[in-house]
Design an enzyme around this catalytic site. Sequence first.
Site, mmCIF file in Angstrom:
data_model
loop_
_atom_site.group_PDB
_atom_site.id
_atom_site.type_symbol
_atom_site.label_atom_id
_atom_site.label_comp_id
_atom_site.label_asym_id
_atom_site.label_seq_id
_atom_site.Cartn_x
_atom_site.Cartn_y
_atom_site.Cartn_z
ATOM 1 N N GLY A 6 0.847 -1.203 0.000
ATOM 2 C CA GLY A 6 0.000 0.000 0.000
ATOM 3 C C GLY A 6 0.875 1.242 0.000
ATOM 4 O O GLY A 6 1.897 1.281 0.683
ATOM 5 N N THR A 121 4.931 2.051 6.238
ATOM 6 C CA THR A 121 3.527 1.637 6.351
ATOM 7 C C THR A 121 2.789 2.565 7.301
ATOM 8 O O THR A 121 3.335 2.943 8.355
ATOM 9 C CB THR A 121 3.316 0.182 6.839
ATOM 10 N N ASP A 123 0.509 1.553 8.990
ATOM 11 C CA ASP A 123 0.061 0.701 10.093
ATOM 12 C C ASP A 123 1.044 0.671 11.274
ATOM 13 O O ASP A 123 0.676 0.266 12.367
ATOM 14 C CB ASP A 123 -0.137 -0.749 9.610
ATOM 15 N N MET A 165 -7.868 2.445 9.617
ATOM 16 C CA MET A 165 -7.093 1.303 9.105
ATOM 17 C C MET A 165 -6.094 0.820 10.165
ATOM 18 O O MET A 165 -6.131 1.236 11.311
ATOM 19 C CB MET A 165 -6.369 1.697 7.825
ATOM 20 N N GLY A 166 -5.191 -0.064 9.733
ATOM 21 C CA GLY A 166 -4.169 -0.577 10.645
ATOM 22 C C GLY A 166 -3.996 -2.080 10.542
ATOM 23 O O GLY A 166 -3.176 -2.669 11.226
ATOM 24 N N GLU A 218 -9.983 -1.329 11.999
ATOM 25 C CA GLU A 218 -10.621 -2.250 11.042
ATOM 26 C C GLU A 218 -10.377 -3.725 11.398
ATOM 27 O O GLU A 218 -11.159 -4.599 11.029
ATOM 28 C CB GLU A 218 -10.102 -1.978 9.627
ATOM 29 N N HIS A 272 -9.063 5.089 2.554
ATOM 30 C CA HIS A 272 -7.785 5.440 1.919
ATOM 31 C C HIS A 272 -7.412 6.911 2.041
ATOM 32 O O HIS A 272 -6.288 7.282 1.683
ATOM 33 C CB HIS A 272 -7.810 4.997 0.451
ATOM 34 N N ARG A 275 -4.178 7.375 3.674
ATOM 35 C CA ARG A 275 -2.907 7.130 2.966
ATOM 36 C C ARG A 275 -2.580 8.230 1.963
ATOM 37 O O ARG A 275 -1.521 8.182 1.323
ATOM 38 C CB ARG A 275 -2.969 5.787 2.227
HETATM 39 O O1 F6P Z 1 -1.195 -1.770 4.985
HETATM 40 C C1 F6P Z 1 -1.755 -0.534 4.702
HETATM 41 C C2 F6P Z 1 -3.249 -0.643 4.527
HETATM 42 O O2 F6P Z 1 -3.748 0.658 4.292
HETATM 43 C C3 F6P Z 1 -3.995 -1.309 5.691
HETATM 44 O O3 F6P Z 1 -4.170 -0.459 6.785
HETATM 45 C C4 F6P Z 1 -5.266 -1.716 4.997
HETATM 46 O O4 F6P Z 1 -5.884 -2.810 5.632
HETATM 47 C C5 F6P Z 1 -4.796 -2.096 3.624
HETATM 48 O O5 F6P Z 1 -3.564 -1.439 3.408
HETATM 49 C C6 F6P Z 1 -5.759 -1.708 2.523
HETATM 50 O O6 F6P Z 1 -5.268 -2.215 1.322
HETATM 51 P P1 F6P Z 1 -5.771 -1.797 -0.124
HETATM 52 O O7 F6P Z 1 -5.100 -0.495 -0.459
HETATM 53 O O8 F6P Z 1 -5.317 -2.910 -0.991
HETATM 54 O O9 F6P Z 1 -7.254 -1.632 -0.053
#
Ligand code: F6P
Length: 342
Positions: A6, A121, A123, A165-166, A218, A272, A275
């Site tokens: 991610g 990350t 997380d 998230m996490g 989550e 998202h 992120r």
């Molecule tokens: O590992 C980072 C993360 O954002 C997690 O917190 C989350 O569960 C996962 O990636 C989501 O993944 P994707 O971007 O594939 O939906």
Amino acid sequence: MLTGGGDCPGLNAVIRAVARRSFDRGYEVIGVRDGWRGLVEGHTAALTAREISGLLPRGGTILGTSRTNPYKVDGGVDAVLRHFAEAGLDALVAIGGEDTLGVAARLFDEHEFPVVGVPKTIDNDLSGTDYTFGFDTAVSICTEAIDRLHTTAESHNRVMVVEVMGRHTGWIAVMSGIAGGADVILIPEQPITVEQACAELEKRHARGKSFSIVVVSEGYRLTYDSGEQREVTQEAGLDAFGHVRLGGVGEQLAREIEERTGYETRVTVLGHVQRGGSPTARDRILATRYGLKAADLAHEGTFGRMAALHGDSIVDVSLAEATRELKTVPADRYEVARAFFG
Ligand code: F6P
């Protein structure tokens, strides 16, 4: 260099730092497209001063990313080794989390692959380092969201459930919950029950408060006094690293809270957004320090290592150690959050 898994804020700041230090030493710097997929398929391109200009505050990754696992692709590992050799590369800086760096650790172990890792990350669940870059930005985004939800919760006398998230650790939930003054926080590592969470809210309302903020990670499994536990996942199957797609626990928790307490409850899933966008100053600095360290390790030929933060010092640790187990939230950190429940 490659960025895998991610994306998160600060990836471009690492790319810039690795490139700047390596250019200064007279090296050519090559970017691999879309994580390990770029080495499986042979997609690489030179990075010059032009490509890395203006990268420090930019979110995302100019190299692209993927969750491709070469160990799950037919002939994937051979293709990685072949394309790496054909491109005439001497070292790889892999910027990623437990999955991307797990592949790096295995390639180093099995093939003496010349790789150095950088811990990325949102997380914050990588071992061997106090913090990963991207985490501080995610916590800041969640904290701002909690602050905003406070004012609307208060105006409407509502309970606001915020799902963050996490994955299987509750770092983002605990840290943003502490910073935002959450009234209840539910995380995978210390799963209080739904009944306990409702009791905390009722206690608070009995004190005269007519609104509450609940932060749920989550990866929290809905847990009941009966001992039953239920993970909430999306329908998509497992990814190439065997992970389920999490999400949806906030909605179910909100429904339970409303039914059990009678308080009007709403849910916000930050998803998202956590992120995206520009890294915080702290993440820009951490990413920059990690990038310089990774470039130094590659220059020295110190492979199989990962740049890491111990206290306020940048050190290096073995990739194997960093990826052996997830770094979970310690009980004493959750206790800090818990002191403000109810
Ligand atoms: O590992 C980072 C993360 O954002 C997690 O917190 C989350 O569960 C996962 O990636 C989501 O993944 P994707 O971007 O594939 O939906």
